[in-house]
Design a protein around this motif. Structure first.
Motif, PDB file in Angstrom:
ATOM      1  N   ASP A  79       0.154   1.007  -4.881  1.00 50.31           N
ATOM      2  CA  ASP A  79      -0.465   0.842  -3.559  1.00 50.31           C
ATOM      3  C   ASP A  79      -1.632   1.794  -3.351  1.00 50.31           C
ATOM      4  O   ASP A  79      -2.145   1.911  -2.227  1.00 50.31           O
ATOM      5  CB  ASP A  79       0.576   1.089  -2.456  1.00 50.31           C
ATOM      6  CG  ASP A  79       1.712   0.090  -2.498  1.00 50.31           C
ATOM      7  OD1 ASP A  79       1.462  -1.075  -2.871  1.00 50.31           O
ATOM      8  OD2 ASP A  79       2.852   0.463  -2.164  1.00 50.31           O
ATOM      9  N   THR A  80      -2.078   2.482  -4.389  1.00 45.76           N
ATOM     10  CA  THR A  80      -3.094   3.523  -4.230  1.00 45.76           C
ATOM     11  C   THR A  80      -4.366   2.993  -3.583  1.00 45.76           C
ATOM     12  O   THR A  80      -4.840   3.537  -2.579  1.00 45.76           O
ATOM     13  CB  THR A  80      -3.405   4.169  -5.595  1.00 45.76           C
ATOM     14  OG1 THR A  80      -2.256   4.883  -6.036  1.00 45.76           O
ATOM     15  CG2 THR A  80      -4.578   5.131  -5.488  1.00 45.76           C
ATOM     16  N   GLU A  81      -4.943   1.947  -4.155  1.00 49.87           N
ATOM     17  CA  GLU A  81      -6.216   1.449  -3.615  1.00 49.87           C
ATOM     18  C   GLU A  81      -6.057   0.875  -2.214  1.00 49.87           C
ATOM     19  O   GLU A  81      -6.867   1.161  -1.323  1.00 49.87           O
ATOM     20  CB  GLU A  81      -6.818   0.385  -4.549  1.00 49.87           C
ATOM     21  CG  GLU A  81      -7.430   0.949  -5.819  1.00 49.87           C
ATOM     22  CD  GLU A  81      -6.429   1.118  -6.946  1.00 49.87           C
ATOM     23  OE1 GLU A  81      -6.847   1.515  -8.051  1.00 49.87           O
ATOM     24  OE2 GLU A  81      -5.240   0.849  -6.727  1.00 49.87           O
ATOM     25  N   SER A  82      -5.013   0.077  -1.996  1.00 53.07           N
ATOM     26  CA  SER A  82      -4.862  -0.557  -0.677  1.00 53.07           C
ATOM     27  C   SER A  82      -4.593   0.466   0.415  1.00 53.07           C
ATOM     28  O   SER A  82      -5.142   0.386   1.515  1.00 53.07           O
ATOM     29  CB  SER A  82      -3.738  -1.604  -0.712  1.00 53.07           C
ATOM     30  OG  SER A  82      -2.500  -1.011  -1.072  1.00 53.07           O
ATOM     31  N   ALA A  83      -3.765   1.470   0.118  1.00 53.95           N
ATOM     32  CA  ALA A  83      -3.487   2.514   1.114  1.00 53.95           C
ATOM     33  C   ALA A  83      -4.717   3.378   1.348  1.00 53.95           C
ATOM     34  O   ALA A  83      -4.974   3.823   2.480  1.00 53.95           O
ATOM     35  CB  ALA A  83      -2.308   3.359   0.674  1.00 53.95           C
TER      36      ALA A  83
END
Length: 300
Positions: A79-83
C-alpha cells in the motif's frame, strides 16, 4: 512535537504510543475498530515494562496528517504508493516522513510519490501485535535504525528520550537487507505452520531450511553490491531464542484472512535473484506456499 502515524497497526501504535506517553501530540490513523476503541479509552499499551492506557488522538482519515512535523509511515508494503498519494495533499511543508515498513525498497518508492518532502528509511526491530481493538501487546525490543537526513540526530535524541533506542546510520541499506533476511527466514514458515518462532525451531529440518534461506538472501544482496553488516545467521537464531512466543507479521495477516507482505519479503528475493542470475529455490518455495495459503483462505 506534532506526530501522525499513517497505518497505525501494531508497529505504528507502539512507536506512536511511546511518543504520546512522552508528551508529544500524536494522532494515530488506522482501522475503525481501533480508532473507536482508542477514542473511548485511549491506547492500551501492554508492554514488557508497563501496562497503561495512553491518551492519544485517533482517526480513520489520511487528512489527519495535516500539521504533523513527523509522520511515521507504517502501512503494508503493498500500500506504499496509494497511502503516499492519500497523505500528500495534507502534508505540512517541511514534514519528515519515516518509513517504518518491512522490505527494502519502500522509502525509494515513497520518495517518488512525495518528492517535496524528506522521506527516510528506518529499520524496525520490535515484536508486537494488536491483541484486540485499541490494545497493543508488546513482546520485545523496540529499537530503530534511521537513515541520516538534516535533523536526524535531533530526532534520534527525541526518540531516545521517549524510551525508543535509536541509531542514525549511513548503512541503512545493509541493515534493511539484514532485517529482510531475518524476515525471510521466519515469516513464511510461521505463517504456513501458524507457529511462533520458538515452536518452529523445535521441528526437525527447520534450521536447515532457514540456513538455506539466509544463504540465498546474502547471495542476492552480494550480487546487488550490498554488504550486510554483522553475523546475520547468529542474529536469526537469537530472534528465535529471545522471542520464542512471537508469531510473524505474515502469520498474523494469514490468520486474520488478510493479504500478507510476502511479495515484498521472500518474493522480492526471488525477483531480484532471477534478475541477477542467483538461484533462490528455498525462498521461491516459501513464497509460493504462503500464496497458496492466502488463495485457500480467499476461496473459503
Amino acid at each position: 512535537m506534532t506526530v501522525a502515524v499513517m497505518g497505525a497497526g501494531a508497529v505504528g501504535c507502539f512507536y506512536g504510543g511511546m511518543l504520546a506517553r512522552a508528551g508529544h501530540r500524536v494522532t494515530l490513523i488506522g482501522r475503525p475498530q481501533h480508532v473507536e476503541a482508542i477514542g473511548r479509552g485511549g491506547l492500551r499499551m501492554d508492554t514488557k515494562s508497563f501496562d497503561e492506557r495512553v491518551p492519544v488522538q485517533a482517526s480513520t482519515e489520511a487528512s489527519a496528517v495535516a500539521g504533523a512535523q513527523l509522520v511515521l509511515f507504517c502501512v503494508k508494503s503493498g500500500d506504499t504508493e496509494s497511502a503516499g498519494e492519500e497523505i500528500r495533499p495534507h502534508l505540512a511543508p517541511g514534514a519528515v516522513v519515516l518509513s517504518l515498513q518491512n522490505g527494502v525498497d519502500n522509502a525509494e518508492r515513497l520518495r517518488r510519490v512525495l518528492p517535496q518532502h524528506t522521506v527516510a528509511a528506518v529499520v524496525v526491530y520490535v515484536a508486537t501485535e494488536m491483541a484486540g481493538p485499541g490494545h497493543l501487546k508488546h513482546h520485545g525490543r523496540g529499537d530503530l535504525v534511521i537513515e541520516p537526513f538534516t535533523g536526524s540526530d535531533e530526532l534520534a535524541r527525541t526518540l531516545i528520550a521517549a524510551g525508543v533506542p535509536t541509531e542514525v546510520s549511513a548503512d541503512v541499506r545493509g541493515a534493511l537487507w539484514a532485517k529482510l533476511t531475518i524476515n525471510c527466514a521466519y515469516n513464511a514458515l510461521s505463517a504456513v505452520a501458524q507457529l511462533p518462532y520458538g515452536g518452529l525451531l523445535k521441528v526437525d529440518g527447520v534450521r536447515d531450511v532457514i540456513g538455506d534461506v539466509i544463504a540465498e538472501c546474502l547471495a542476492v544482496a552480494a550480487a546487488e553490491g550490498i554488504t550486510v553488516p554483522g553475523d546475520v545467521t547468529a542474529a536469526t537464531w537469537r530472534i528465535g531464542e529471545t522471542m520464542p512466543g512471537q508469531y510473524s507479521s505474515t502469520a498474523q495477516d494469514v490468520a486474520r484472512g488478510k493479504l500478507s507482505e510476502i511479495d515484498h519479503l521472500n518474493g522480492l528475493v526471488v525477483r531480484r535473484g532471477d534478475a541477477l542470475g542467483v538461484p533462490t529455490p528455498a525462498n521461491r518455495v516459501l513464497h509460493v506456499m504462503v500464496k497458496l495459503v492466502e488463495a485457500k483462505r480467499a476461496s473459503a
